[in-house]
Design an enzyme around this catalytic site. Structure first.
Site, PDB file in Angstrom:
ATOM      1  N   GLU A 134      10.218   1.221  10.521  1.00 44.29           N
ATOM      2  CA  GLU A 134      11.211   2.292  10.392  1.00 44.29           C
ATOM      3  C   GLU A 134      10.445   3.596  10.574  1.00 44.29           C
ATOM      4  O   GLU A 134       9.606   3.936   9.756  1.00 44.29           O
ATOM      5  CB  GLU A 134      11.913   2.209   9.039  1.00 44.29           C
ATOM      6  CG  GLU A 134      13.249   2.922   9.043  1.00 44.29           C
ATOM      7  CD  GLU A 134      13.161   4.344   8.575  1.00 44.29           C
ATOM      8  OE1 GLU A 134      12.733   5.209   9.385  1.00 44.29           O
ATOM      9  OE2 GLU A 134      13.516   4.586   7.414  1.00 44.29           O
ATOM     10  N   LYS A 152       0.843  -1.191   0.000  1.00 45.51           N
ATOM     11  CA  LYS A 152       0.000   0.000   0.000  1.00 45.51           C
ATOM     12  C   LYS A 152       0.876   1.238   0.000  1.00 45.51           C
ATOM     13  O   LYS A 152       1.531   1.545   0.994  1.00 45.51           O
ATOM     14  CB  LYS A 152      -0.906   0.042   1.236  1.00 45.51           C
ATOM     15  CG  LYS A 152      -1.958   1.145   1.097  1.00 45.51           C
ATOM     16  CD  LYS A 152      -2.647   1.502   2.405  1.00 45.51           C
ATOM     17  CE  LYS A 152      -1.919   2.574   3.167  1.00 45.51           C
ATOM     18  NZ  LYS A 152      -1.814   3.863   2.468  1.00 45.51           N
ATOM     19  N   GLU A 184       9.686  15.193  15.596  1.00 44.67           N
ATOM     20  CA  GLU A 184      10.064  15.120  14.190  1.00 44.67           C
ATOM     21  C   GLU A 184       9.180  16.064  13.382  1.00 44.67           C
ATOM     22  O   GLU A 184       7.959  15.946  13.392  1.00 44.67           O
ATOM     23  CB  GLU A 184       9.915  13.685  13.680  1.00 44.67           C
ATOM     24  CG  GLU A 184      10.413  13.541  12.249  1.00 44.67           C
ATOM     25  CD  GLU A 184      10.402  12.109  11.751  1.00 44.67           C
ATOM     26  OE1 GLU A 184       9.417  11.395  11.983  1.00 44.67           O
ATOM     27  OE2 GLU A 184      11.394  11.720  11.098  1.00 44.67           O
ATOM     28  N   CYS A 214      13.520  10.745   6.795  1.00 42.34           N
ATOM     29  CA  CYS A 214      13.455  10.197   8.157  1.00 42.34           C
ATOM     30  C   CYS A 214      14.781  10.369   8.885  1.00 42.34           C
ATOM     31  O   CYS A 214      14.807  10.509  10.098  1.00 42.34           O
ATOM     32  CB  CYS A 214      13.023   8.738   8.119  1.00 42.34           C
ATOM     33  SG  CYS A 214      13.955   7.776   6.942  1.00 42.34           S
TER      34      CYS A 214
HETATM   35  P1  ADP Z   1       2.272  10.938   7.608  1.00 38.75           P
HETATM   36  O1  ADP Z   1       1.454  11.346   8.774  1.00 38.75           O
HETATM   37  O2  ADP Z   1       3.513  11.694   7.397  1.00 38.75           O
HETATM   38  O3  ADP Z   1       1.462  10.838   6.358  1.00 38.75           O
HETATM   39  P2  ADP Z   1       1.900   8.183   8.291  1.00 38.75           P
HETATM   40  O4  ADP Z   1       2.691   7.391   9.245  1.00 38.75           O
HETATM   41  O5  ADP Z   1       0.536   8.605   8.678  1.00 38.75           O
HETATM   42  O6  ADP Z   1       2.781   9.443   7.924  1.00 38.75           O
HETATM   43  O7  ADP Z   1       1.793   7.413   6.899  1.00 38.75           O
HETATM   44  C1  ADP Z   1       2.667   6.407   6.444  1.00 38.75           C
HETATM   45  C2  ADP Z   1       1.866   5.281   5.838  1.00 38.75           C
HETATM   46  O8  ADP Z   1       1.073   4.680   6.870  1.00 38.75           O
HETATM   47  C3  ADP Z   1       0.880   5.697   4.759  1.00 38.75           C
HETATM   48  O9  ADP Z   1       0.864   4.700   3.746  1.00 38.75           O
HETATM   49  C4  ADP Z   1      -0.431   5.749   5.501  1.00 38.75           C
HETATM   50  O10 ADP Z   1      -1.552   5.567   4.671  1.00 38.75           O
HETATM   51  C5  ADP Z   1      -0.278   4.581   6.449  1.00 38.75           C
HETATM   52  N1  ADP Z   1      -1.130   4.620   7.645  1.00 38.75           N
HETATM   53  C6  ADP Z   1      -1.579   5.702   8.316  1.00 38.75           C
HETATM   54  N2  ADP Z   1      -2.343   5.333   9.367  1.00 38.75           N
HETATM   55  C7  ADP Z   1      -2.394   3.971   9.370  1.00 38.75           C
HETATM   56  C8  ADP Z   1      -3.012   2.991  10.212  1.00 38.75           C
HETATM   57  N3  ADP Z   1      -3.757   3.325  11.263  1.00 38.75           N
HETATM   58  N4  ADP Z   1      -2.818   1.684   9.911  1.00 38.75           N
HETATM   59  C9  ADP Z   1      -2.066   1.318   8.871  1.00 38.75           C
HETATM   60  N5  ADP Z   1      -1.462   2.195   8.045  1.00 38.75           N
HETATM   61  C10 ADP Z   1      -1.609   3.512   8.282  1.00 38.75           C
END
Ligand code: ADP
Ligand code: MG
Length: 493
Positions: free
Chosen positions: A257, A182, A389, A291
Protein backbone atom coordinates in the site's frame (compact mmCIF):
# COMPACT_ATOMS: atom_id res chain seq x y z
CA UNK A 1 6.55 0.39 34.46
CA UNK A 2 5.93 -2.14 31.69
CA UNK A 3 8.34 -5.01 31.01
CA UNK A 4 10.12 -3.47 28.03
CA UNK A 5 11.04 -0.16 29.67
CA UNK A 6 14.13 0.42 31.80
CA UNK A 7 12.79 2.79 34.45
CA UNK A 8 14.71 6.08 34.41
CA UNK A 9 16.08 6.35 30.87
CA UNK A 10 13.02 5.06 28.98
CA UNK A 11 15.16 2.74 26.93
CA UNK A 12 12.92 0.12 25.33
CA UNK A 13 13.81 -3.41 24.45
CA UNK A 14 12.28 -5.33 21.55
CA UNK A 15 9.94 -8.28 21.78
CA UNK A 16 11.34 -11.48 20.26
CA UNK A 17 10.27 -15.06 21.01
CA UNK A 18 8.19 -13.86 23.95
CA UNK A 19 11.15 -12.12 25.61
CA UNK A 20 12.34 -8.55 25.92
CA UNK A 21 15.75 -8.27 24.30
CA UNK A 22 18.34 -5.69 23.27
CA UNK A 23 19.71 -5.67 19.76
CA UNK A 24 22.59 -8.11 19.35
CA UNK A 25 24.92 -5.17 18.69
CA UNK A 26 23.54 -3.42 21.81
CA UNK A 27 23.10 -0.30 19.73
CA UNK A 28 20.05 1.91 20.18
CA UNK A 29 18.66 4.95 18.37
CA UNK A 30 16.64 7.92 19.61
CA UNK A 31 12.92 8.55 19.19
CA UNK A 32 11.67 12.16 19.19
CA UNK A 33 8.74 14.30 20.19
CA UNK A 34 8.28 16.44 17.04
CA UNK A 35 6.60 19.27 18.98
CA UNK A 36 9.55 19.81 21.34
CA UNK A 37 12.30 18.23 19.18
CA UNK A 38 13.40 16.36 22.32
CA UNK A 39 14.39 12.70 22.59
CA UNK A 40 11.63 10.78 24.38
CA UNK A 41 12.97 7.23 24.16
CA UNK A 42 15.76 5.00 22.96
CA UNK A 43 14.98 1.77 21.11
CA UNK A 44 17.16 -1.11 19.89
CA UNK A 45 18.83 -0.65 16.52
CA UNK A 46 18.14 -4.06 15.02
CA UNK A 47 20.11 -5.39 12.07
CA UNK A 48 20.28 -8.65 10.09
CA UNK A 49 21.38 -10.66 13.17
CA UNK A 50 18.27 -9.60 15.04
CA UNK A 51 16.12 -10.28 11.99
CA UNK A 52 17.53 -13.82 11.87
CA UNK A 53 16.70 -14.37 15.53
CA UNK A 54 13.14 -13.08 15.10
CA UNK A 55 12.52 -15.10 11.92
CA UNK A 56 13.81 -18.26 13.58
CA UNK A 57 11.39 -17.68 16.46
CA UNK A 58 8.46 -17.06 14.11
CA UNK A 59 9.30 -20.12 12.03
CA UNK A 60 9.57 -22.37 15.09
CA UNK A 61 6.31 -20.98 16.47
CA UNK A 62 4.58 -21.69 13.18
CA UNK A 63 5.97 -25.18 12.63
CA UNK A 64 6.41 -26.62 16.12
CA UNK A 65 4.61 -24.36 18.61
CA UNK A 66 1.08 -24.58 20.01
CA UNK A 67 -0.10 -21.78 17.68
CA UNK A 68 0.03 -24.14 14.73
CA UNK A 69 -2.58 -26.39 16.33
CA UNK A 70 -4.67 -23.66 17.98
CA UNK A 71 -8.26 -23.78 16.79
CA UNK A 72 -9.84 -20.86 15.00
CA UNK A 73 -11.97 -20.26 18.10
CA UNK A 74 -8.84 -20.04 20.23
CA UNK A 75 -7.17 -17.64 17.81
CA UNK A 76 -10.30 -15.52 17.80
CA UNK A 77 -10.44 -15.37 21.58
CA UNK A 78 -6.82 -14.19 21.74
CA UNK A 79 -7.70 -11.31 19.45
CA UNK A 80 -10.81 -10.44 21.49
CA UNK A 81 -8.70 -10.29 24.65
CA UNK A 82 -6.10 -8.10 22.95
CA UNK A 83 -8.85 -5.79 21.70
CA UNK A 84 -10.18 -5.45 25.25
CA UNK A 85 -6.71 -4.62 26.65
CA UNK A 86 -6.32 -1.90 24.05
CA UNK A 87 -9.72 -0.42 24.85
CA UNK A 88 -8.87 -0.36 28.56
CA UNK A 89 -5.63 1.47 27.81
CA UNK A 90 -6.88 3.88 25.14
CA UNK A 91 -5.93 7.02 27.06
CA UNK A 92 -2.32 5.97 27.66
CA UNK A 93 -1.78 4.67 24.13
CA UNK A 94 -3.38 7.74 22.54
CA UNK A 95 -1.18 10.06 24.57
CA UNK A 96 1.98 8.21 23.57
CA UNK A 97 0.90 8.12 19.92
CA UNK A 98 0.12 11.83 19.95
CA UNK A 99 3.46 12.73 21.59
CA UNK A 100 5.50 10.59 19.21
CA UNK A 101 3.76 11.47 15.92
CA UNK A 102 2.64 15.03 16.67
CA UNK A 103 -0.94 14.20 15.73
CA UNK A 104 -3.76 15.86 17.71
CA UNK A 105 -4.75 13.85 20.78
CA UNK A 106 -8.39 13.74 19.68
CA UNK A 107 -7.36 12.07 16.40
CA UNK A 108 -5.05 9.69 18.26
CA UNK A 109 -8.00 8.59 20.43
CA UNK A 110 -9.96 7.75 17.29
CA UNK A 111 -6.98 5.79 15.99
CA UNK A 112 -6.67 3.68 19.13
CA UNK A 113 -10.40 2.97 19.14
CA UNK A 114 -9.98 1.76 15.54
CA UNK A 115 -7.06 -0.43 16.64
CA UNK A 116 -9.30 -2.18 19.18
CA UNK A 117 -12.08 -2.54 16.61
CA UNK A 118 -9.65 -4.07 14.10
CA UNK A 119 -8.52 -6.81 16.50
CA UNK A 120 -12.13 -7.44 17.45
CA UNK A 121 -13.25 -7.71 13.82
CA UNK A 122 -10.57 -10.24 12.94
CA UNK A 123 -11.22 -12.13 16.18
CA UNK A 124 -14.70 -12.73 14.80
CA UNK A 125 -13.45 -13.53 11.31
CA UNK A 126 -11.05 -16.24 12.51
CA UNK A 127 -13.94 -18.73 12.71
CA UNK A 128 -15.37 -17.73 9.32
CA UNK A 129 -12.55 -18.82 7.02
CA UNK A 130 -14.42 -21.07 4.62
CA UNK A 131 -13.30 -23.67 2.09
CA UNK A 132 -15.19 -25.04 -0.92
CA UNK A 133 -16.35 -28.34 -2.30
CA UNK A 134 -15.40 -28.16 -5.99
CA UNK A 135 -17.90 -29.73 -8.42
CA UNK A 136 -15.50 -32.02 -10.33
CA UNK A 137 -17.06 -34.36 -12.93
CA UNK A 138 -15.98 -37.64 -11.39
CA UNK A 139 -16.68 -40.03 -8.54
CA UNK A 140 -14.54 -37.99 -6.18
CA UNK A 141 -14.65 -35.18 -3.65
CA UNK A 142 -12.56 -32.16 -4.48
CA UNK A 143 -11.98 -29.71 -1.65
CA UNK A 144 -10.39 -26.30 -1.33
CA UNK A 145 -8.71 -25.77 2.03
CA UNK A 146 -7.53 -22.41 3.30
CA UNK A 147 -4.26 -22.49 5.21
CA UNK A 148 -2.06 -19.83 6.79
CA UNK A 149 0.71 -18.57 4.54
CA UNK A 150 3.28 -19.11 7.32
CA UNK A 151 5.77 -16.51 8.53
CA UNK A 152 4.75 -12.94 7.67
CA UNK A 153 7.11 -9.96 7.65
CA UNK A 154 5.29 -6.69 8.16
CA UNK A 155 6.81 -3.26 7.55
CA UNK A 156 4.77 -0.22 8.45
CA UNK A 157 4.93 3.60 8.28
CA UNK A 158 4.85 6.35 10.91
CA UNK A 159 1.59 8.18 10.19
CA UNK A 160 -0.79 5.80 12.03
CA UNK A 161 1.70 3.65 13.95
CA UNK A 162 -0.47 1.38 16.08
CA UNK A 163 -3.33 1.32 13.60
CA UNK A 164 -1.07 0.17 10.75
CA UNK A 165 0.33 -2.49 13.10
CA UNK A 166 -3.24 -3.68 13.81
CA UNK A 167 -4.16 -3.75 10.10
CA UNK A 168 -1.23 -6.13 9.59
CA UNK A 169 -1.18 -8.23 12.79
CA UNK A 170 -4.92 -8.83 13.21
CA UNK A 171 -5.64 -10.60 9.89
CA UNK A 172 -2.33 -12.48 10.03
CA UNK A 173 -3.12 -13.88 13.49
CA UNK A 174 -6.72 -14.65 12.60
CA UNK A 175 -5.37 -16.67 9.65
CA UNK A 176 -2.95 -18.57 11.92
CA UNK A 177 0.30 -17.00 10.69
CA UNK A 178 3.23 -15.92 12.83
CA UNK A 179 4.67 -12.42 12.43
CA UNK A 180 7.74 -10.25 12.54
CA UNK A 181 6.62 -6.63 12.58
CA UNK A 182 8.96 -3.70 12.04
CA UNK A 183 7.48 -0.35 12.99
CA UNK A 184 8.81 2.81 11.33
CA UNK A 185 11.99 4.06 12.97
CA UNK A 186 10.28 7.37 13.83
CA UNK A 187 7.38 5.79 15.76
CA UNK A 188 8.12 2.45 17.43
CA UNK A 189 6.74 3.12 20.91
CA UNK A 190 3.05 2.24 20.97
CA UNK A 191 3.49 -1.16 19.35
CA UNK A 192 6.21 -1.98 21.88
CA UNK A 193 3.81 -0.99 24.66
CA UNK A 194 1.19 -3.28 23.16
CA UNK A 195 3.68 -6.13 23.16
CA UNK A 196 3.50 -6.07 26.97
CA UNK A 197 0.09 -7.75 26.73
CA UNK A 198 0.74 -10.35 24.06
CA UNK A 199 1.66 -13.17 26.43
CA UNK A 200 -1.17 -12.29 28.85
CA UNK A 201 -3.80 -12.54 26.13
CA UNK A 202 -2.56 -16.01 25.21
CA UNK A 203 -0.08 -15.64 22.35
CA UNK A 204 2.65 -18.30 22.61
CA UNK A 205 6.31 -17.15 22.30
CA UNK A 206 7.43 -16.37 18.75
CA UNK A 207 3.96 -15.81 17.30
CA UNK A 208 4.39 -12.02 17.27
CA UNK A 209 7.88 -10.53 17.22
CA UNK A 210 8.46 -6.77 17.19
CA UNK A 211 11.84 -5.58 15.97
CA UNK A 212 12.89 -1.93 15.82
CA UNK A 213 15.33 -0.66 13.24
CA UNK A 214 15.89 1.26 10.04
CA UNK A 215 14.72 0.38 6.55
CA UNK A 216 17.96 -0.63 4.90
CA UNK A 217 19.54 -2.40 7.87
CA UNK A 218 16.47 -4.09 9.38
CA UNK A 219 13.64 -3.93 6.82
CA UNK A 220 15.68 -5.14 3.86
CA UNK A 221 17.06 -8.31 5.55
CA UNK A 222 13.51 -9.17 6.59
CA UNK A 223 12.33 -8.83 2.99
CA UNK A 224 15.19 -11.01 1.72
CA UNK A 225 15.01 -13.73 4.38
CA UNK A 226 14.26 -17.14 2.81
CA UNK A 227 12.15 -18.29 5.78
CA UNK A 228 9.74 -15.36 5.49
CA UNK A 229 6.80 -16.40 3.32
CA UNK A 230 5.12 -13.05 2.83
CA UNK A 231 5.87 -9.34 3.14
CA UNK A 232 3.13 -6.83 3.85
CA UNK A 233 4.32 -3.27 3.37
CA UNK A 234 2.78 0.17 3.76
CA UNK A 235 4.99 3.12 2.91
CA UNK A 236 6.49 5.14 0.08
CA UNK A 237 6.29 4.12 -3.58
CA UNK A 238 10.08 4.34 -3.82
CA UNK A 239 10.58 1.73 -1.09
CA UNK A 240 7.69 -0.39 -2.40
CA UNK A 241 9.53 -0.77 -5.71
CA UNK A 242 12.71 -1.87 -3.91
CA UNK A 243 10.73 -4.41 -1.88
CA UNK A 244 9.18 -6.02 -4.95
CA UNK A 245 12.65 -6.45 -6.46
CA UNK A 246 14.17 -7.80 -3.24
CA UNK A 247 11.30 -10.23 -2.68
CA UNK A 248 11.71 -11.72 -6.16
CA UNK A 249 14.70 -13.92 -5.26
CA UNK A 250 12.65 -15.98 -2.82
CA UNK A 251 9.35 -15.59 -4.71
CA UNK A 252 7.71 -14.11 -1.66
CA UNK A 253 4.10 -13.13 -1.61
CA UNK A 254 3.99 -9.35 -1.37
CA UNK A 255 1.23 -6.88 -0.68
CA UNK A 256 1.87 -3.15 -0.97
CA UNK A 257 0.00 0.00 0.00
CA UNK A 258 1.98 2.91 -1.37
CA UNK A 259 0.03 6.09 -1.03
CA UNK A 260 -1.18 8.37 -3.75
CA UNK A 261 -2.15 11.75 -5.08
CA UNK A 262 -5.85 11.39 -4.61
CA UNK A 263 -8.32 13.65 -6.43
CA UNK A 264 -11.14 15.27 -4.46
CA UNK A 265 -13.60 16.39 -7.15
CA UNK A 266 -16.16 19.15 -6.59
CA UNK A 267 -18.94 19.68 -9.13
CA UNK A 268 -20.76 23.02 -9.20
CA UNK A 269 -24.00 21.48 -7.88
CA UNK A 270 -22.38 20.18 -4.64
CA UNK A 271 -23.53 21.51 -1.28
CA UNK A 272 -21.09 24.42 -1.02
CA UNK A 273 -20.49 24.52 2.75
CA UNK A 274 -20.12 20.75 3.03
CA UNK A 275 -17.77 20.85 0.05
CA UNK A 276 -15.41 23.40 1.61
CA UNK A 277 -15.23 21.39 4.83
CA UNK A 278 -14.70 18.21 2.83
CA UNK A 279 -11.87 19.75 0.84
CA UNK A 280 -10.03 20.95 3.97
CA UNK A 281 -10.65 17.81 6.02
CA UNK A 282 -9.66 15.64 3.08
CA UNK A 283 -6.20 17.13 2.79
CA UNK A 284 -5.35 18.55 6.23
CA UNK A 285 -6.43 15.72 8.55
CA UNK A 286 -3.45 14.22 10.41
CA UNK A 287 -1.33 17.19 9.12
CA UNK A 288 -1.85 15.81 5.63
CA UNK A 289 0.30 12.80 6.51
CA UNK A 290 -2.25 10.41 5.06
CA UNK A 291 -1.76 8.06 2.12
CA UNK A 292 -5.28 8.80 0.89
CA UNK A 293 -5.02 12.59 1.37
CA UNK A 294 -7.24 14.47 -1.08
CA UNK A 295 -4.27 16.53 -2.19
CA UNK A 296 -5.58 17.32 -5.70
CA UNK A 297 -8.71 19.39 -5.28
CA UNK A 298 -10.53 19.57 -8.62
CA UNK A 299 -13.17 22.31 -8.73
CA UNK A 300 -15.66 23.02 -11.51
CA UNK A 301 -15.20 26.47 -13.07
CA UNK A 302 -18.53 28.16 -12.08
CA UNK A 303 -17.67 27.81 -8.36
CA UNK A 304 -13.87 27.83 -8.66
CA UNK A 305 -13.01 31.39 -7.54
CA UNK A 306 -15.55 31.35 -4.72
CA UNK A 307 -14.25 27.93 -3.66
CA UNK A 308 -10.61 29.01 -3.36
CA UNK A 309 -11.66 32.10 -1.37
CA UNK A 310 -13.86 30.09 1.00
CA UNK A 311 -11.18 27.43 1.52
CA UNK A 312 -8.67 30.15 2.33
CA UNK A 313 -10.99 31.83 4.86
CA UNK A 314 -11.62 28.51 6.63
CA UNK A 315 -7.98 27.45 6.51
CA UNK A 316 -7.13 30.57 8.54
CA UNK A 317 -9.23 29.13 11.36
CA UNK A 318 -7.56 25.70 11.48
CA UNK A 319 -6.09 25.61 14.98
CA UNK A 320 -2.46 24.61 15.03
CA UNK A 321 -1.14 23.71 18.46
CA UNK A 322 0.46 21.31 20.87
CA UNK A 323 -0.52 17.71 20.06
CA UNK A 324 -1.88 17.07 23.55
CA UNK A 325 -4.10 20.17 23.55
CA UNK A 326 -7.67 19.01 22.97
CA UNK A 327 -8.46 22.04 20.76
CA UNK A 328 -5.61 21.33 18.36
CA UNK A 329 -6.64 20.42 14.83
CA UNK A 330 -3.12 20.24 13.41
CA UNK A 331 0.15 19.42 15.15
CA UNK A 332 3.75 19.37 13.94
CA UNK A 333 4.95 17.03 11.20
CA UNK A 334 6.45 13.77 12.43
CA UNK A 335 10.16 14.49 11.93
CA UNK A 336 12.81 16.92 10.77
CA UNK A 337 13.12 14.95 7.51
CA UNK A 338 9.41 15.19 6.83
CA UNK A 339 9.42 18.89 7.74
CA UNK A 340 12.28 19.55 5.27
CA UNK A 341 10.47 17.62 2.57
CA UNK A 342 7.20 19.51 2.99
CA UNK A 343 8.97 22.87 3.23
CA UNK A 344 10.78 22.16 -0.02
CA UNK A 345 7.49 21.34 -1.78
CA UNK A 346 6.04 24.60 -0.46
CA UNK A 347 8.87 26.39 -2.28
CA UNK A 348 8.43 24.31 -5.43
CA UNK A 349 4.73 25.22 -5.39
CA UNK A 350 5.44 28.95 -5.25
CA UNK A 351 7.23 28.63 -8.59
CA UNK A 352 4.60 26.38 -10.18
CA UNK A 353 1.29 27.92 -9.09
CA UNK A 354 -0.41 30.72 -7.16
CA UNK A 355 -0.35 30.69 -3.38
CA UNK A 356 -3.69 31.33 -1.64
CA UNK A 357 -2.63 30.56 1.91
CA UNK A 358 0.33 29.41 4.03
CA UNK A 359 3.48 28.39 2.25
CA UNK A 360 5.99 28.32 5.11
CA UNK A 361 6.83 27.29 8.63
CA UNK A 362 4.24 28.13 11.29
CA UNK A 363 6.40 30.74 13.00
CA UNK A 364 4.18 31.18 16.06
CA UNK A 365 5.91 28.09 17.47
CA UNK A 366 9.46 28.58 18.78
CA UNK A 367 10.16 24.86 18.48
CA UNK A 368 8.71 21.91 16.62
CA UNK A 369 8.23 20.80 13.03
CA UNK A 370 5.18 22.94 12.39
CA UNK A 371 4.23 24.04 8.90
CA UNK A 372 1.33 26.22 7.79
CA UNK A 373 -1.59 24.54 6.09
CA UNK A 374 -0.94 25.56 2.51
CA UNK A 375 -3.25 26.10 -0.47
CA UNK A 376 -1.99 26.49 -4.04
CA UNK A 377 -4.47 27.29 -6.84
CA UNK A 378 -4.39 27.57 -10.63
CA UNK A 379 -2.28 24.42 -10.45
CA UNK A 380 -1.80 22.46 -13.66
CA UNK A 381 -1.96 18.70 -13.28
CA UNK A 382 1.52 18.35 -14.79
CA UNK A 383 3.11 20.41 -11.98
CA UNK A 384 5.32 18.51 -9.54
CA UNK A 385 3.04 19.52 -6.65
CA UNK A 386 0.15 17.82 -8.48
CA UNK A 387 2.07 14.66 -9.40
CA UNK A 388 4.34 13.85 -6.45
CA UNK A 389 3.11 12.70 -3.06
CA UNK A 390 4.02 15.41 -0.54
CA UNK A 391 2.60 13.75 2.59
CA UNK A 392 1.94 17.05 4.34
CA UNK A 393 -0.73 19.77 4.55
CA UNK A 394 -0.30 21.08 1.00
CA UNK A 395 -3.42 21.39 -1.16
CA UNK A 396 -3.31 21.91 -4.92
CA UNK A 397 -6.50 23.32 -6.41
CA UNK A 398 -7.09 22.60 -10.10
CA UNK A 399 -10.00 24.01 -12.16
CA UNK A 400 -12.02 21.91 -14.62
CA UNK A 401 -14.70 22.53 -17.22
CA UNK A 402 -16.95 19.46 -17.24
CA UNK A 403 -17.34 15.85 -16.09
CA UNK A 404 -15.19 14.49 -18.89
CA UNK A 405 -12.29 16.77 -18.06
CA UNK A 406 -12.60 16.08 -14.32
CA UNK A 407 -12.26 12.33 -14.85
CA UNK A 408 -9.39 12.83 -17.29
CA UNK A 409 -7.42 14.92 -14.79
CA UNK A 410 -8.32 12.57 -11.91
CA UNK A 411 -6.94 9.56 -13.77
CA UNK A 412 -3.86 11.37 -15.07
CA UNK A 413 -1.62 10.21 -12.21
CA UNK A 414 0.71 7.28 -11.63
CA UNK A 415 -1.25 6.62 -8.44
CA UNK A 416 -4.74 5.26 -7.86
CA UNK A 417 -5.39 4.83 -4.15
CA UNK A 418 -8.48 6.93 -3.46
CA UNK A 419 -10.78 9.62 -4.83
CA UNK A 420 -13.88 11.53 -3.82
CA UNK A 421 -16.71 13.06 -5.82
CA UNK A 422 -19.06 15.78 -4.56
CA UNK A 423 -22.39 16.36 -6.34
CA UNK A 424 -26.12 16.18 -5.64
CA UNK A 425 -26.64 14.27 -8.90
CA UNK A 426 -26.57 10.53 -8.22
CA UNK A 427 -26.22 9.70 -11.92
CA UNK A 428 -23.22 11.96 -12.36
CA UNK A 429 -21.71 10.63 -9.14
CA UNK A 430 -21.97 7.04 -10.26
CA UNK A 431 -20.61 7.76 -13.73
CA UNK A 432 -17.55 9.24 -12.03
CA UNK A 433 -17.28 6.34 -9.56
CA UNK A 434 -17.06 3.91 -12.47
CA UNK A 435 -14.67 6.02 -14.55
CA UNK A 436 -12.12 6.70 -11.80
CA UNK A 437 -9.22 4.24 -11.59
CA UNK A 438 -8.77 4.03 -7.81
CA UNK A 439 -9.25 1.45 -5.07
CA UNK A 440 -11.52 3.61 -2.93
CA UNK A 441 -14.06 6.21 -4.14
CA UNK A 442 -16.08 8.26 -1.70
CA UNK A 443 -19.20 10.21 -2.68
CA UNK A 444 -19.93 13.41 -0.72
CA UNK A 445 -17.28 12.63 1.88
CA UNK A 446 -13.59 11.92 2.02
CA UNK A 447 -11.56 9.67 4.35
CA UNK A 448 -14.04 7.58 6.35
CA UNK A 449 -12.42 4.16 6.69
CA UNK A 450 -13.98 1.03 8.12
CA UNK A 451 -12.47 -2.31 9.04
CA UNK A 452 -15.42 -3.97 7.27
CA UNK A 453 -14.54 -2.50 3.84
CA UNK A 454 -11.49 -3.11 1.61
CA UNK A 455 -8.51 -0.75 1.47
CA UNK A 456 -5.84 -0.63 -1.21
CA UNK A 457 -4.86 0.86 -4.52
CA UNK A 458 -4.81 0.61 -8.30
CA UNK A 459 -1.76 1.41 -10.42
CA UNK A 460 1.36 2.49 -8.52
CA UNK A 461 -0.57 2.78 -5.26
CA UNK A 462 0.16 -0.92 -4.82
CA UNK A 463 -1.58 -4.25 -4.89
CA UNK A 464 -3.46 -6.46 -2.47
CA UNK A 465 -6.25 -5.35 -0.17
CA UNK A 466 -6.32 -4.84 3.56
CA UNK A 467 -9.30 -4.94 5.94
CA UNK A 468 -12.50 -6.93 5.76
CA UNK A 469 -12.48 -10.47 4.41
CA UNK A 470 -10.10 -9.26 1.67
CA UNK A 471 -7.44 -8.60 4.34
CA UNK A 472 -7.39 -12.16 5.67
CA UNK A 473 -7.22 -13.64 2.14
CA UNK A 474 -3.77 -12.08 1.77
CA UNK A 475 -2.53 -14.28 4.65
CA UNK A 476 -4.00 -17.51 3.31
CA UNK A 477 -2.85 -20.11 0.82
CA UNK A 478 -5.34 -22.25 -1.10
CA UNK A 479 -4.84 -26.01 -1.08
CA UNK A 480 -6.65 -28.34 -3.48
CA UNK A 481 -7.48 -31.76 -2.05
CA UNK A 482 -8.80 -34.63 -4.18
CA UNK A 483 -10.36 -37.73 -2.66
CA UNK A 484 -10.93 -40.63 -5.04
CA UNK A 485 -14.16 -42.53 -4.34
CA UNK A 486 -13.64 -45.30 -6.94
CA UNK A 487 -12.48 -48.44 -5.21
CA UNK A 488 -11.37 -50.16 -8.43
CA UNK A 489 -7.86 -49.67 -9.89
CA UNK A 490 -7.61 -46.84 -12.42
CA UNK A 491 -7.09 -49.32 -15.30
CA UNK A 492 -4.17 -47.50 -16.86
CA UNK A 493 -2.05 -50.56 -17.80
P1 ADP B 1 9.18 7.56 4.58
O1 ADP B 1 10.22 7.90 3.58
O2 ADP B 1 8.01 8.45 4.60
O3 ADP B 1 9.75 7.35 5.94
P2 ADP B 1 9.37 4.80 3.86
O4 ADP B 1 8.68 4.12 2.76
O5 ADP B 1 10.82 5.08 3.73
O6 ADP B 1 8.58 6.14 4.12
O7 ADP B 1 9.16 3.99 5.22
C1 ADP B 1 8.12 3.08 5.48
C2 ADP B 1 8.68 1.86 6.17
O8 ADP B 1 9.58 1.20 5.27
C3 ADP B 1 9.51 2.15 7.42
O9 ADP B 1 9.25 1.14 8.38
C4 ADP B 1 10.93 2.07 6.91
O10 ADP B 1 11.86 1.75 7.91
C5 ADP B 1 10.82 0.95 5.91
N1 ADP B 1 11.86 0.91 4.87
C6 ADP B 1 12.53 1.95 4.33
N2 ADP B 1 13.42 1.52 3.41
C7 ADP B 1 13.33 0.17 3.36
C8 ADP B 1 13.98 -0.86 2.60
N3 ADP B 1 14.92 -0.59 1.70
N4 ADP B 1 13.60 -2.14 2.82
C9 ADP B 1 12.64 -2.45 3.70
N5 ADP B 1 12.00 -1.52 4.44
C10 ADP B 1 12.32 -0.23 4.29
MG1 MG C 1 12.18 6.59 3.89
Amino acid sequence: MPGGVKADVRTYQMYVNGEWVDSKSNKTFPVYDPATEEVIAQVPDANADDVNRAVAAAKAAFEDGPWGSATAQERGRVLFRLSEKIRQNTATLAELESRNTGKPIVEAEFDIADVATCFEYYGGLATKILGFVNPVPDNAVSLTLKEPIGVAGQIIPWNYPLLMAAWKLAPALAAGCTCILKPAEQTPITVLEMANWLADVGLPPGVVNIITGFGETCGAPLVQHPDVNKIAFTGSAAVGKIIVKQAADTVKRVTLELGGKSPNIFFADADFEAAIDGALFGVFINQGEVCSAGSRILVQKPIYKQFVDAMTEKAKKVKLGAPLDRDTKMGPLVSKDQYDRVRSYQEVGKKEAKLAFGGGRAEQFAKGYYVQPTIFYDVTNSARIAREEIFGPVATVIPFEDEKEAVKIANDSPYGLAAAVWTRDIFKAFRAVKAIRAGIVWVNHMQPTYVEAPWGGYKQSGFGRELGPWGIEEYLETKQVYINLNEAPIAWY
